[in-house]
Design a protein around this motif. Structure first.
Motif, mmCIF file in Angstrom:
data_model
loop_
_atom_site.group_PDB
_atom_site.id
_atom_site.type_symbol
_atom_site.label_atom_id
_atom_site.label_comp_id
_atom_site.label_asym_id
_atom_site.label_seq_id
_atom_site.Cartn_x
_atom_site.Cartn_y
_atom_site.Cartn_z
ATOM 1 N N GLY A 63 47.297 14.865 37.245
ATOM 2 C CA GLY A 63 48.426 15.642 36.744
ATOM 3 C C GLY A 63 48.452 16.961 37.504
ATOM 4 O O GLY A 63 48.026 17.039 38.659
ATOM 5 N N MET A 64 48.885 18.024 36.849
ATOM 6 C CA MET A 64 48.948 19.331 37.504
ATOM 7 C C MET A 64 47.544 19.832 37.830
ATOM 8 O O MET A 64 46.670 19.871 36.965
ATOM 9 N N LEU A 65 47.338 20.188 39.087
ATOM 10 C CA LEU A 65 46.030 20.673 39.522
ATOM 11 C C LEU A 65 45.847 22.146 39.191
ATOM 12 O O LEU A 65 46.729 22.969 39.469
ATOM 13 N N LEU A 66 44.692 22.442 38.629
ATOM 14 C CA LEU A 66 44.312 23.827 38.352
ATOM 15 C C LEU A 66 43.325 24.285 39.406
ATOM 16 O O LEU A 66 42.437 23.530 39.796
ATOM 17 N N GLY A 67 43.475 25.498 39.852
ATOM 18 C CA GLY A 67 42.545 26.045 40.825
ATOM 19 C C GLY A 67 43.160 27.224 41.538
ATOM 20 O O GLY A 67 44.368 27.454 41.460
ATOM 21 N N ASN A 68 42.318 27.960 42.211
ATOM 22 C CA ASN A 68 42.783 29.129 42.955
ATOM 23 C C ASN A 68 43.395 28.692 44.271
ATOM 24 O O ASN A 68 42.966 27.728 44.882
ATOM 25 N N ARG A 69 44.390 29.428 44.697
ATOM 26 C CA ARG A 69 45.068 29.180 45.969
ATOM 27 C C ARG A 69 44.801 30.347 46.905
ATOM 28 O O ARG A 69 44.619 31.478 46.459
ATOM 29 N N ALA A 70 44.807 30.059 48.191
ATOM 30 C CA ALA A 70 44.633 31.123 49.175
ATOM 31 C C ALA A 70 45.801 32.091 49.122
ATOM 32 O O ALA A 70 45.646 33.288 49.330
ATOM 33 N N LYS A 71 46.998 31.567 48.852
ATOM 34 C CA LYS A 71 48.204 32.385 48.781
ATOM 35 C C LYS A 71 48.685 32.401 47.332
ATOM 36 O O LYS A 71 48.782 31.355 46.688
#
Length: 134
Positions: A63-71
């Motif tokens: 489903g929707m991925l949780l996590g930090n993004r570079a941007k």
């Protein structure tokens, strides 16, 4: 987007198959093959990967991925928070559409790599979470 999510992935799979790979693990999306450009693209990628003749194909459909993004993506961050808040209401088949951490998906990929067995297997959030556990 189609070039990145379909063409490049397919080219990688074709190269891997040509070099003798027997298994391919694809991170797709819940709802792959459904309506809309994004889901149709994911479905086409799944279909074309399966046609390459791997002994085993593992389709990971989070489903929707949780996590930090570079941007920073403020609207996506808001959507993640909203979806995480709704998670307790996502039971049964709805749990396939809930949130899941990118770290959990990565853990499932590691555990599936090199697994025995033939055919195509599809995993949704509950199975991805179960597989990722040590």
């Amino acid at each position: 987007m189609y070039r990145v999510d379909h063409d490049y992935v397919l080219a990688l799979a074709q190269g891997a198959r040509a070099l003798g790979a027997r298994q391919f693990i694809l991170v797709s999306s819940v709802g792959a093959g459904g309506p809309g450009f994004y889901l149709r693209t994911k479905g086409a990628t799944e279909r074309d990967i399966m046609a390459l003749g791997f002994t085993r194909v593992d389709l990971i459909r989070p489903g929707m991925l949780l996590g930090n993004r570079a941007k920073a993506r403020p609207s996506e961050k808001f959507g993640q928070r909203l979806a995480a808040g709704l998670a307790p209401l996502m039971v049964g088949r709805l749990s396939h559409y809930g949130v899941i951490s990118a770290e959990t998906v990565a853990g499932a990929i590691v555990r599936l790599t090199g697994q025995a067995g033939d055919g195509c297997r599809t995993y949704f959030n509950p199975e991805i979470t179960r597989i990722a556990r040590p």
